[in-house]
Design an enzyme around this catalytic site. Structure first.
Site, PDB file in Angstrom:
ATOM      1  N   THR A  66       0.830  -1.211   0.000  1.00 33.68           N
ATOM      2  CA  THR A  66       0.000   0.000   0.000  1.00 33.68           C
ATOM      3  C   THR A  66       0.861   1.256   0.000  1.00 33.68           C
ATOM      4  O   THR A  66       0.521   2.260  -0.598  1.00 33.68           O
ATOM      5  CB  THR A  66      -0.903   0.027   1.264  1.00 33.68           C
TER       6      THR A  66
ATOM      7  N   ARG B 204       7.680  -2.646   3.038  1.00 33.42           N
ATOM      8  CA  ARG B 204       7.807  -2.702   4.501  1.00 33.42           C
ATOM      9  C   ARG B 204       8.189  -4.101   4.928  1.00 33.42           C
ATOM     10  O   ARG B 204       7.575  -5.075   4.487  1.00 33.42           O
ATOM     11  CB  ARG B 204       6.503  -2.291   5.169  1.00 33.42           C
TER      12      ARG B 204
ATOM     13  N   SER C 296       5.617   4.077   8.943  1.00 36.25           N
ATOM     14  CA  SER C 296       4.412   4.756   9.424  1.00 36.25           C
ATOM     15  C   SER C 296       3.999   4.383  10.841  1.00 36.25           C
ATOM     16  O   SER C 296       4.743   4.577  11.781  1.00 36.25           O
ATOM     17  CB  SER C 296       3.291   4.479   8.435  1.00 36.25           C
ATOM     18  N   HIS C 297       2.816   3.766  10.953  1.00 33.58           N
ATOM     19  CA  HIS C 297       2.229   3.451  12.254  1.00 33.58           C
ATOM     20  C   HIS C 297       2.810   2.182  12.854  1.00 33.58           C
ATOM     21  O   HIS C 297       2.451   1.807  13.960  1.00 33.58           O
ATOM     22  CB  HIS C 297       0.725   3.277  12.064  1.00 33.58           C
TER      23      HIS C 297
ATOM     24  N   LYS D  87       9.919   3.958   0.472  1.00 32.75           N
ATOM     25  CA  LYS D  87       9.045   4.136  -0.687  1.00 32.75           C
ATOM     26  C   LYS D  87       9.554   5.268  -1.552  1.00 32.75           C
ATOM     27  O   LYS D  87      10.337   6.118  -1.107  1.00 32.75           O
ATOM     28  CB  LYS D  87       7.607   4.402  -0.256  1.00 32.75           C
TER      29      LYS D  87
ATOM     30  N   ASP E 255       0.832   9.863  13.693  1.00 31.55           N
ATOM     31  CA  ASP E 255       1.491   8.553  13.668  1.00 31.55           C
ATOM     32  C   ASP E 255       3.009   8.674  13.524  1.00 31.55           C
ATOM     33  O   ASP E 255       3.569   9.768  13.536  1.00 31.55           O
ATOM     34  CB  ASP E 255       0.897   7.681  12.560  1.00 31.55           C
TER      35      ASP E 255
ATOM     36  N   ASP F  35       5.153   8.597  11.122  1.00 27.44           N
ATOM     37  CA  ASP F  35       5.748   9.487  10.136  1.00 27.44           C
ATOM     38  C   ASP F  35       4.956  10.779   9.934  1.00 27.44           C
ATOM     39  O   ASP F  35       5.223  11.542   9.008  1.00 27.44           O
ATOM     40  CB  ASP F  35       5.970   8.754   8.803  1.00 27.44           C
TER      41      ASP F  35
ATOM     42  N   ASP G 211       1.882  11.487   8.998  1.00 32.04           N
ATOM     43  CA  ASP G 211       0.902  11.745   7.938  1.00 32.04           C
ATOM     44  C   ASP G 211      -0.530  11.428   8.364  1.00 32.04           C
ATOM     45  O   ASP G 211      -1.464  11.687   7.621  1.00 32.04           O
ATOM     46  CB  ASP G 211       1.281  11.030   6.634  1.00 32.04           C
ATOM     47  N   ARG G 212      -0.699  10.863   9.569  1.00 29.20           N
ATOM     48  CA  ARG G 212      -2.063  10.577  10.026  1.00 29.20           C
ATOM     49  C   ARG G 212      -2.447  11.472  11.195  1.00 29.20           C
ATOM     50  O   ARG G 212      -1.582  12.049  11.849  1.00 29.20           O
ATOM     51  CB  ARG G 212      -2.176   9.142  10.491  1.00 29.20           C
TER      52      ARG G 212
ATOM     53  N   THR H   6      -7.845   1.671  -1.145  1.00 32.14           N
ATOM     54  CA  THR H   6      -7.037   2.064   0.006  1.00 32.14           C
ATOM     55  C   THR H   6      -5.615   2.435  -0.437  1.00 32.14           C
ATOM     56  O   THR H   6      -5.028   1.744  -1.252  1.00 32.14           O
ATOM     57  CB  THR H   6      -7.001   0.894   1.003  1.00 32.14           C
TER      58      THR H   6
ATOM     59  N   GLU I 164      -8.952   8.983   4.346  1.00 31.76           N
ATOM     60  CA  GLU I 164      -9.064   7.547   4.563  1.00 31.76           C
ATOM     61  C   GLU I 164      -9.519   7.301   5.996  1.00 31.76           C
ATOM     62  O   GLU I 164      -9.147   8.044   6.910  1.00 31.76           O
ATOM     63  CB  GLU I 164      -7.713   6.867   4.365  1.00 31.76           C
ATOM     64  N   GLU I 165     -10.236   6.204   6.188  1.00 24.51           N
ATOM     65  CA  GLU I 165     -10.717   5.845   7.519  1.00 24.51           C
ATOM     66  C   GLU I 165      -9.578   5.563   8.496  1.00 24.51           C
ATOM     67  O   GLU I 165      -9.768   5.572   9.701  1.00 24.51           O
ATOM     68  CB  GLU I 165     -11.659   4.647   7.453  1.00 24.51           C
ATOM     69  N   SER I 166      -8.387   5.298   7.952  1.00 24.27           N
ATOM     70  CA  SER I 166      -7.242   4.995   8.811  1.00 24.27           C
ATOM     71  C   SER I 166      -6.604   6.259   9.375  1.00 24.27           C
ATOM     72  O   SER I 166      -5.471   6.222   9.838  1.00 24.27           O
ATOM     73  CB  SER I 166      -6.221   4.200   8.018  1.00 24.27           C
TER      74      SER I 166
ATOM     75  N   LYS J 122      -0.860  12.267   2.674  1.00 22.63           N
ATOM     76  CA  LYS J 122      -1.738  12.648   3.766  1.00 22.63           C
ATOM     77  C   LYS J 122      -0.915  13.461   4.749  1.00 22.63           C
ATOM     78  O   LYS J 122       0.311  13.385   4.758  1.00 22.63           O
ATOM     79  CB  LYS J 122      -2.419  11.451   4.389  1.00 22.63           C
TER      80      LYS J 122
ATOM     81  N   ARG K 192      -8.693  -6.812   7.956  1.00 24.13           N
ATOM     82  CA  ARG K 192      -9.406  -5.635   8.431  1.00 24.13           C
ATOM     83  C   ARG K 192     -10.888  -5.796   8.087  1.00 24.13           C
ATOM     84  O   ARG K 192     -11.227  -6.121   6.950  1.00 24.13           O
ATOM     85  CB  ARG K 192      -8.874  -4.369   7.770  1.00 24.13           C
TER      86      ARG K 192
HETATM   87  C1  VG1 Z   1      -2.893   1.030   5.876  1.00 27.16           C
HETATM   88  C2  VG1 Z   1      -4.185   1.839   5.886  1.00 27.16           C
HETATM   89  C3  VG1 Z   1      -4.262   2.704   4.639  1.00 27.16           C
HETATM   90  C4  VG1 Z   1      -3.020   3.592   4.556  1.00 27.16           C
HETATM   91  C5  VG1 Z   1      -1.760   2.731   4.610  1.00 27.16           C
HETATM   92  C6  VG1 Z   1      -0.496   3.581   4.664  1.00 27.16           C
HETATM   93  O1  VG1 Z   1      -2.871   0.155   4.775  1.00 27.16           O
HETATM   94  O2  VG1 Z   1      -5.316   0.974   5.962  1.00 27.16           O
HETATM   95  O3  VG1 Z   1      -5.436   3.469   4.687  1.00 27.16           O
HETATM   96  O4  VG1 Z   1      -3.015   4.338   3.374  1.00 27.16           O
HETATM   97  O5  VG1 Z   1      -1.766   1.918   5.773  1.00 27.16           O
HETATM   98  O6  VG1 Z   1      -0.559   4.447   5.755  1.00 27.16           O
HETATM   99  P1  VG1 Z   1      -3.247  -1.411   4.905  1.00 27.16           P
HETATM  100  O7  VG1 Z   1      -2.946  -2.015   3.562  1.00 27.16           O
HETATM  101  O8  VG1 Z   1      -2.409  -1.948   6.023  1.00 27.16           O
HETATM  102  O9  VG1 Z   1      -4.691  -1.455   5.277  1.00 27.16           O
HETATM  103  V1  VG1 Z   1       0.839   5.128   6.485  1.00 27.16           V
HETATM  104  O10 VG1 Z   1       0.308   6.281   7.489  1.00 27.16           O
HETATM  105  O11 VG1 Z   1       1.798   4.087   6.050  1.00 27.16           O
HETATM  106  O12 VG1 Z   1       1.676   5.938   5.250  1.00 27.16           O
HETATM  107 CO    CO Z   2       1.884   7.210   8.295  1.00 29.36          CO
END
Ligand code: VG1
Ligand code: CO
Length: 506
Positions: free
Chosen positions: A22, A26, A117-118, A130, A281, A283, A285-286, A348, A367-369, A380, A500
């Site tokens: 996505t 990773r 990220s998270h 990335k 989060d 990095d 972006d959330r 997504t 996004e819902e995340s 984001k 999910r």
């Molecule tokens: C998750 C989230 C998605 C988000 C992605 C990257 O992906 O659901 O909405 O864009 O992380 O977010 P997945 O495939 O695990 O559902 V982050 O803050 O990495 O840049």
């Molecule tokens: Co992030």
């Protein structure tokens, strides 16, 4: 022994499992640290974009364990390939939105961003890398496919033997024939935010006694939030909690949700609740938005921001369109319908919004995340969403709960939850998805738990701008009355599978 800065060619062979998900590649940090793993992928990025020679790249990351070492490798490989220049965040730090801004502002050829990220950080946790394009956005599928193909064909890569770059002080230096500019990671970003939002109005609100708390979760947003919220907007020092980035995020999950940011949720539900609270989060972006006694779901947050867009200078002229990822609730669609503007439903992952933003079909996406952002960058942007909220609160003079209550009264309410089943055995997770997929055609008309299935399909997206098609983007089961369940397997996990399940009831 090779001479200082001699380019050497290292023999290698393809390594399994280098398919970007996505948001890039990773893996466990230790996997990235194995011989040739990072180098193979960086070489494949360069191969995927048609080479690095003569190009300028932005490089930076979320500061997690291995961030600095990875930057040294990228610099040596970029120099070996003949890149003209690297622009690197001081200390190796750059949040994706700040990097996206630099990419756009400096007219570069792309960026290499280091982040998982998270996901937790540390030698036994996660790392990620990335590529972002010159428009500031994550590589599109055509590019990530080209990079993946290169990982399967690689035989060698080039690298220079040289000293480590000094990432600690701002300024321009030469690294062989390549220029290296170390930039303050916060300055350009903060200046951009000041243009987009009414800082005077927010500062006025703060001066009037409005209280807030911002949890940076020991991650990259700390320096950005301190500079903007405390130094520029006058919030009390200490407003930013856990504000010093640490390589393992203080041992926690830097995921801004009610589970991992529970102390903040407890704070707003308790007797000493501030008027507003937020978290971001790993990095940056959330975002997670909270008010006194209330948690705002990311899907609702997107809808409220859309409904109140004209409160902020950046959207003074109004929006012509909004976009949300498929699992995100339909709350923003109701606002779009009421405003008579376009609305788009994408798979997504932020990369799918890039074309809509570039073509100016949508100016606000979410996004819902807990990812929300506008057309100012192509990522984001956590702090941006926080400032947007603060600007709306300052202009309307309402509290978070008041704003939400009024929103639901006007547009109705989508109750929403997401459940993550983590570290599931990969085969079993796929078996579940395959089983459900096989039954999709027979589900409509069936009843369960008092609900009747009205539709069932697998989401596929036809990009209206470039005509590309993305299939297999989640299984949707819709019920009469507008409720639905969505099932997806995560594409960002580094261990087993994560299922999910998204529940949305209007
Ligand atoms: C998750 C989230 C998605 C988000 C992605 C990257 O992906 O659901 O909405 O864009 O992380 O977010 P997945 O495939 O695990 O559902 V982050 O803050 O990495 O840049
Ligand atoms: Co992030």
């Amino acid at each position: 022994m090779p001479e200082f800065m001699d380019v050497i060619t290292v023999e290698t062979a393809p390594i399994e499992g280098q398919k970007p998900g996505t948001s890039g590649l990773r893996k466990k940090t230790r996997v990235f640290m194995t011989s040739h793993f990072l180098e193979n992928f960086v070489a494949s990025i360069f191969a995927g974009i048609g080479g690095a020679a003569g190009k300028t790249f932005v490089v930076g990351g979320d500061g997690r364990y291995f961030n600095d070492r990875a930057i040294q490798v990228i610099a040596r490989m970029a120099a070996a390939e003949g890149a003209t220049k690297l622009i690197i965040g001081q200390g190796g730090i750059l949040s994706p939105p700040a990097a996206s801004n630099l990419l756009r502002k400096r007219g570069t050829d792309g960026g290499i961003l280091l982040s998982a990220s998270h996901n937790p950080g540390g030698i036994d946790e996660d790392f990620g890398i990335k590529f972002n394009m010159g428009n500031g956005g994550p590589a599109n599928e055509a590019l990530t496919d080209a990079m993946f193909a290169a990982t399967k064909a690689i035989q060698s890569y080039k690298i220079v033997e040289g000293p480590d770059l000094d990432l600690s002080s701002v300024g321009v230096t030469q690294y062989g024939d390549m220029a290296v500019e170390i930039v303050d990671p916060v300055a350009d970003y903060a200046a951009l935010m000041e243009q987009l939002f009414d800082f005077d109005a927010i500062a006025g609100l703060v001066k009037g006694g409005f209280t807030m708390a911002f949890d940076a979760m020991h991650a990259v947003t700390g320096p950005y939030a301190k500079a903007i919220l405390e130094q520029r907007l006058g919030a009390t020092p200490g407003t930013v909690l856990n504000g010093t980035p640490s390589p393992d995020f203080g041992g926690g999950h830097p995921d801004p949700n009610p589970i991992w940011a529970k102390p903040l949720v407890d704070l707003v539900m308790g007797p000493d609740a501030p008027d507003f609270a937020a978290a971001s989060d790993g990095d940056g972006d959330r975002n997670m938005i909270l008010g006194k006694g209330i948690y705002v779901t990311p899907s609702d947050s997107l809808a409220v921001l859309a409904a109140n867009a004209t409160c902020v200078p950046m959207y003074q002229g109004g929006l012509t369109g909004v976009a949300r990822s498929m699992p995100t609730s339909g709350a923003v669609d109701r606002v779009a319908d009421a405003l008579g503007i376009g609305s788009y439903e994408t798979p997504t992952g932020w990369k799918f919004f890039g074309n809509l933003l570039d073509a100016d079909r949508a100016q606000l996406c979410g996004e819902e995340s807990a990812g929300t952002s506008g057309n100012h960058v192509r990522e984001k942007d956590g702090l941006w969403a926080v400032l947007f909220w603060l600007n709306v609160l300052a202009v309307t003079g309402k509290s978070v709960s008041q704003l939400m209550a009024e929103h639901w009264r006007t547009y109705g309410r989508n109750y929403y939850t997401r459940h993550d089943y983590e570290a599931v055995e990969t085969e079993r997770a796929h078996a579940l998805m395959d089983g459900l997929r096989a039954r999709l055609a027979t589900l409509p008309g069936q009843a369960a738990a008092g609900l009747t299935v009205s539709s069932a399909d697998e989401f596929a997206y036809d990009d209206p701008v470039d005509g590309s098609r993305s299939e297999g983007q989640g299984l949707r089961v819709g019920f009469e009355g507008g409720s639905r369940v969505v099932f997806r397997l995560s594409v960002t996990v580094t261990e087993g599978a994560t299922l999910r399940v998204y529940l949305d009831a209007y």
